[in-house]
Scaffold this motif. Sequence first.
Motif, short mmCIF file in Angstrom:
data_model
loop_
_atom_site.label_atom_id
_atom_site.label_comp_id
_atom_site.label_asym_id
_atom_site.label_seq_id
_atom_site.Cartn_x
_atom_site.Cartn_y
_atom_site.Cartn_z
N ILE A 252 0.84 -1.20 0.00
CA ILE A 252 0.00 0.00 0.00
C ILE A 252 0.87 1.25 0.00
N ASN A 253 2.04 1.14 0.66
CA ASN A 253 2.97 2.27 0.77
C ASN A 253 4.14 2.14 -0.21
N ASN A 255 6.57 2.52 -3.44
CA ASN A 255 6.98 3.56 -4.38
C ASN A 255 7.90 2.91 -5.42
N MET A 326 9.18 -0.07 -0.27
CA MET A 326 8.80 0.90 0.76
C MET A 326 9.87 1.96 0.96
N GLN A 327 11.15 1.58 0.83
CA GLN A 327 12.26 2.49 1.10
C GLN A 327 13.35 2.33 0.04
N PHE A 342 8.27 0.90 8.20
CA PHE A 342 6.91 1.35 8.51
C PHE A 342 6.93 2.70 9.22
N VAL A 345 7.26 5.51 6.66
CA VAL A 345 6.07 5.89 5.87
C VAL A 345 4.92 6.36 6.76
N TRP A 347 3.68 4.83 9.52
CA TRP A 347 2.90 3.77 10.19
C TRP A 347 3.71 3.25 11.39
#
Length: 603
Positions: A252-253, A255, A326-327, A342, A345, A347
């Motif tokens: 969902i997060n 990139n 994510m990263q 997490f 982002v 979370w």
Amino acid sequence: MGKEVRNDDVVGVRRRGCTFRQNDFLPEESFRSWGNYGRALMDTPARLKDRVLTRSMDHTELVEMKARSQHEMKKTLNWWDLMWFGIGAVIGAGIFVLTGLEAKEKAGPAVVISYVVSGVSALLSVFCYTEFAVEIPVAGGSFAYLRVELGDFVAFIAAGNILLEYVIGGAAVARSWTSYFATLCNKGPEDFRIIVHSMSPDYGHLDPIAVFVLAGVCIFAVFSTKASSRFNYVASVIHLIVIAFIIVAGLINANPDNYRPFAPFGARGIFVSSAVLFFAYVGFDAVSTMAEETKNPARDIPIGLVGSMVITTSAYCLLAITLCLMQPYTSIDPDAPFSVAFSAVGWDWAKYIVAAGALKGMTTVLLVSAVGQARYLTHIARTHMMPPWFAHVDEKFGTPVNATIAMLAATAVIAFFTKLEILSNLLSISTLFIFMLVALALLVRRYYSTGVTTKSNQMIVCLTLILGSSTAISGYWASGSDGWAGYVVAGPFWLLGTAGLSLWVPQAKQPKHWGVPLVPWLPSLSIAINIFLLGSIDKDSFIRFGIWSAFLLVYYLLFGLHASYDTAKESEEGKKDGENNKVEDHAVVVDSAGPIVSSPDEV
């Protein structure tokens, strides 16, 4: 009377209350006096030749070795139990600790390819283990398989490295358990450790929580294999739910820009990382040691082992993809990659779910490891290469209590003192070495049988080509050369050796129940990949591997060789006595009037 006592010591291991006597540990003839021991040492070359050249038999491992534990292990496991044991054995500290480190420093987003390479290598080894486990369903795992196909000496060196792998791997996971528990309690990784400044930093961060965790695991492993299976099943289900949450929430997060560049360190970084990430797959071989407790090995072991490895590899690849989406790989935290990702982002609350999932995963890894390593030690002790006291199976619990407690005590001592970095560096090399030997043993099993094989010289030439070319390719890779000359020269020799086995050497033995497909190609490929990955491991790890192997050799020459030699000879004498008794029972009974009867039934 003396003869009776020796045979009893060889056939079984008696518990004499809580007292320990010499016969519990060194009951063999060679250790009954200093004179006997001196004569045994003088006879070392002949005994070593005998043990190197003599191979065990399937029947010996299945019947005689099991009888030396006095009581049988309870057959309580099915394919469902084995599959969850496999998942619980493998998905643990590796994915939560090593993924971030390897992505940041060696592979970048291409760490997913590293997991694929390691997973393929592990899956090929799983196929080889599965055929052996179905054909020889005993607690000894690779030790028993290698005894049958490559002899006592090779089996012992391999088994010593397996035990080292289990002890060090268990210690590493136990220390990681403490770090993630601290995260769950919103503390730093070192907050629950006792730091002794007068000691070396590598050994002065004392970890009492790791010891308590291992003690709890020991209690579970001792009391019931089935109860351990149920606990593992529940914990593994929860663990997979947490992994599914990490994947969904992470994507969902995601990139896609973070995937550029995909392989910043090139092909070398991918394969170097793959050798290290093999640590994440360590543990599945523990499932093969549970074959003795499996209800229907021919059906349950293939489904359980192969199924668990497919699920595990898929989960690893999805987690690696998620983390790097994510990263940026340069921002990944090497110690707590998913928790920090997490937080990055927004979370932050999700790090507690990650920590809880990691704890459950590491707990099941410790549990399955405890079950597996105890069964390895049990079967080694059945041969008397280790003291037979460790071979005892408790009558009430149906588990190897002595071996379980001994192995976890050693693990707890190492976990209490030694840092994770020191431990993790020792693992992959011994694992790859063992997996290579098991694949080689499978080829020997299929193509060589005394009195059946007619082209043994051709078989030896083909195996030499496979091993030699694989070693040459690995050495060329390890040299750091970026050219293709070495692969172009050595590759065809591997192809020739494997094709030679397939076309010119007839198979001497076919599996009775379940067999590895595409023999000899699949086992030969397993040998090549395992040796190739060995070329990606650092020099210091090989030095440590050499030191440990030298220690094993010294122990074997001073104790293990003579104990196993005496035990084997006593067993042979017992069989001869039994055959002689049968002959006497069927002999013609004669009195002064001549022959009267010719069979025991007529008597």
